[in-house]
Scaffold this active site. Structure first.
Site, PDB file in Angstrom:
ATOM      1  N   TYR A 290       1.066  -1.479   0.073  1.00 38.70           N
ATOM      2  CA  TYR A 290      -0.276  -0.209   0.257  1.00 38.70           C
ATOM      3  C   TYR A 290       0.919   1.682   0.103  1.00 38.70           C
ATOM      4  CZ  TYR A 290      -4.168   2.996   0.504  1.00 38.70           C
ATOM      5  OH  TYR A 290      -4.432   3.466   0.963  1.00 38.70           O
ATOM      6  N   TYR A 340      -5.926   5.963  -6.741  1.00 35.75           N
ATOM      7  CA  TYR A 340      -6.149   6.476  -5.698  1.00 35.75           C
ATOM      8  C   TYR A 340      -7.547   5.598  -5.004  1.00 35.75           C
ATOM      9  CZ  TYR A 340      -6.833   7.101  -0.818  1.00 35.75           C
ATOM     10  OH  TYR A 340      -6.847   6.682   0.942  1.00 35.75           O
TER      11      TYR A 340
END
Lengths: 400, 143
Positions: A290, A340
């Site tokens: 991440y 995103y």
């Protein structure tokens, strides 16, 4: 072996176009992403009987989508969550199926994260909601706000404690861009050198703008079902072998209060997932780490045990995270360059990598020519994880 | 006096004593009566041992910069005119478990560094609210 082993799998992934201004509602984006994931799996959307999503800024709850997807949901969940959510929800979907609550579960993240509600706190609706109450009474009066600020504080400490450098952070950004250039879905493409990184605008020292992920609009969805149900579906199943979504132990709510704030919760989460999967770091062919900020990739390499504590920076600097490195990391360009979608996009990439069918510049068979191909050679086992300095983390191990 | 327009803390039952002490230019921290840990931020129970028994204790306000960042662009519009400004985590001399977030004032951002000695200073921003901040200090660590 855990209850998960080989019994549950991800059978479909899908997304909308990622952009900076969708001109669409999060509702419409979510419907499209779920439809595409169903199509990828070879399912009619109405065959999905469980639907989950997570939100931190904007979203749309599952029961709003169900009517136009023809779904009669037996199970739904709309939960707050950030980067740690997708892995957690995949594990929860498997659990719901094991418990007989549903048979086919969709998971999505839908947001207009650039054109509407920006996580950085610079968007309209977010601003009106900020008050110096609760925990914020000890941040907002000091002008402390936004994710980059939080992560920059941890990055600075990591740099101080372990000698992590701007160059190493920059190389995470360069790796992401190089990979994104092979990904037609990626919002941020074009050449990026270390010099460009250094020259990019300083946002919150020590972060340049290139240390920060994108803010984008779009939705992404995954579909989880049982191995048995997967047999009659279109794509090869990707099995869930290990999962964790957990806090530090013990969790001190403000990670700063921990004796060593560079000891992130991903260490425990990945240990749990590896143990469940009966796997080690050596088994991992591709890792989705991440990357809301460059520093998280470095910390996650350490947390998962791909290198020792404080060695994440050199690991990156030695070029080991490239597409043909020891451990290819974020071949889609991640949140830094693809989009995103809060981590769901990274999971979608992992599924495609393990199926061997990523959408790059190759026509037909993958060439492994790194001017157009981002498919990892013979990727069998992958890890997706999010280790967040707020004190919680997730990890998921998948295999084809 | 011009009106103060930046976000103000909203004290709650767990924090009102802290902010009240700030108004008197005193820094008080909770100490767990069971495991004796100092803890921050204020809350009902101890995050180290779960005990609900605590007392407030005045601390020196002296500490060391543990980490810091420099805002080069505003994320909160009210702070636009303060750019560049420093937000730091300061470890108090009394306990490594007390790391407080605030601003470093009284020096340039370039002068701030990890390990820098600081002491609490107080800004009476309104009639009701005083904020604690940290400024460079000459004295060495007391522990």
């Amino acid at each position: 072996m855990s209850f998960l082993n080989e019994k549950y799998c991800i059978v479909g992934v899908g997304e909308t176009m990622y952009s900076r201004s969708s001109q669409r509602t999060t509702h419409s984006l979510a419907v499209e992403a779920v439809r595409r994931a169903a199509e990828d799996a070879g399912l009619e959307p109405r065959e999905i009987d469980g639907l989950m999503c997570y939100h931190e800024n904007d979203s749309v709850p599952p029961y709003f989508l169900a009517p136009e997807l023809g779904m009669q949901l037996k199970f739904y969940m709309d939960t707050p969550g950030g980067g740690n959510a997708p892995e957690a929800l995949v594990a929860l979907a498997a659990s719901a199926i094991a418990a007989g609550l549903a048979n086919v579960v969709g998971i999505y993240r839908s947001l207009n994260g650039r054109s509407d509600v920006r996580l950085g706190g610079t968007g309209g609706s977010y601003v009106s909601s900020r008050r110096g109450g609760g925990e914020a009474q000890f941040w907002l009066p000091f002008g402390f706000s936004s994710a980059p600020a939080t992560y920059a504080l941890f990055a600075r400490r990591h740099m101080h404690q372990f000698g992590t450098t701007s160059r190493q952070l920059g190389m995470v950004a360069v790796n992401a861009r190089r990979n994104a250039n092979l990904n037609p879905k990626a919002v941020m493409r074009g050449p990026l050198t270390l010099e460009d990184y250094y020259a990019s605008r300083m946002v919150i020292e020590p972060f340049h703008v290139m240390d920060c992920c994108l803010e984008t609009d779009g939705a992404c969805a995954l579909i989880v079902t049982s191995a048995e149900r997967a047999r009659s579906l279109k794509k090869p199943p990707v099995y869930i072998t290990g999962a964790a979504a957990r806090t530090c132990s013990p969790l001190v709510r403000w990670l700063w209060a921990q004796e060593d704030p560079t000891d992130w919760p991903g260490r425990l989460a990945s240990q749990q997932a590896f143990q469940m999967a009966g796997a080690t770091t050596r088994d991992i062919d591709v890792a989705m780490l991440y990357d809301c900020f460059t520093i998280t990739v470095i910390c996650e390499l350490e947390d998962a045990g791909f290198c020792g504590k404080g060695e994440g920076g050199p690991f990156v600097e030695e070029g080991r995270i490239g597409l043909d490195g020891d451990l290819p990391v974020n071949p889609n360009g991640g949140l830094l360059c693809e989009a995103y979608a809060n981590g769901t996009n990274n999971l979608a990439e992992l599924v495609r990598q393990l199926r061997g069918d990523v959408d790059d510049g190759c026509q037909g068979k993958h060439t492994f020519d790194r001017t157009r191909c981002r498919q990892i050679r013979d990727a069998k086992v992958g890890l997706s994880m999010a280790s967040l300095p707020q004190g919680y983390a997730s990890a998921l191990i998948l295999r084809r | 006096m011009t009106t103060y327009t930046k976000p103000l803390p909203s004290p709650d039952p767990d924090t009102k004593e802290f902010w009240a002490a700030c108004q008197k230019h005193r820094l008080i921290i909770q100490r767990c009566l069971s495991c004796k840990s100092l803890r921050w931020p204020p809350r009902q129970g101890c995050p180290f041992c779960t005990s609900q028994e605590m007392q407030w204790e005045e601390v020196s306000g002296k500490g060391t910069v543990y980490s810091y960042i420099v805002f080069r662009r505003p994320f909160l519009s009210e702070f636009t005119r303060d750019i560049p400004y420093v937000v730091a985590i300061v470890e108090l001399d009394e306990s490594p478990k007390v790391r407080m977030l605030s601003n470093i004032v009284g020096c340039t951002p370039e002068a701030v560094h990890i390990g820098m000695r600081v002491k609490a200073v107080y800004e009476d921003v309104t009639d009701q609210v005083t904020l604690f901040k940290f400024a460079p200090a000459a004295e060495p660590a007391t522990r």
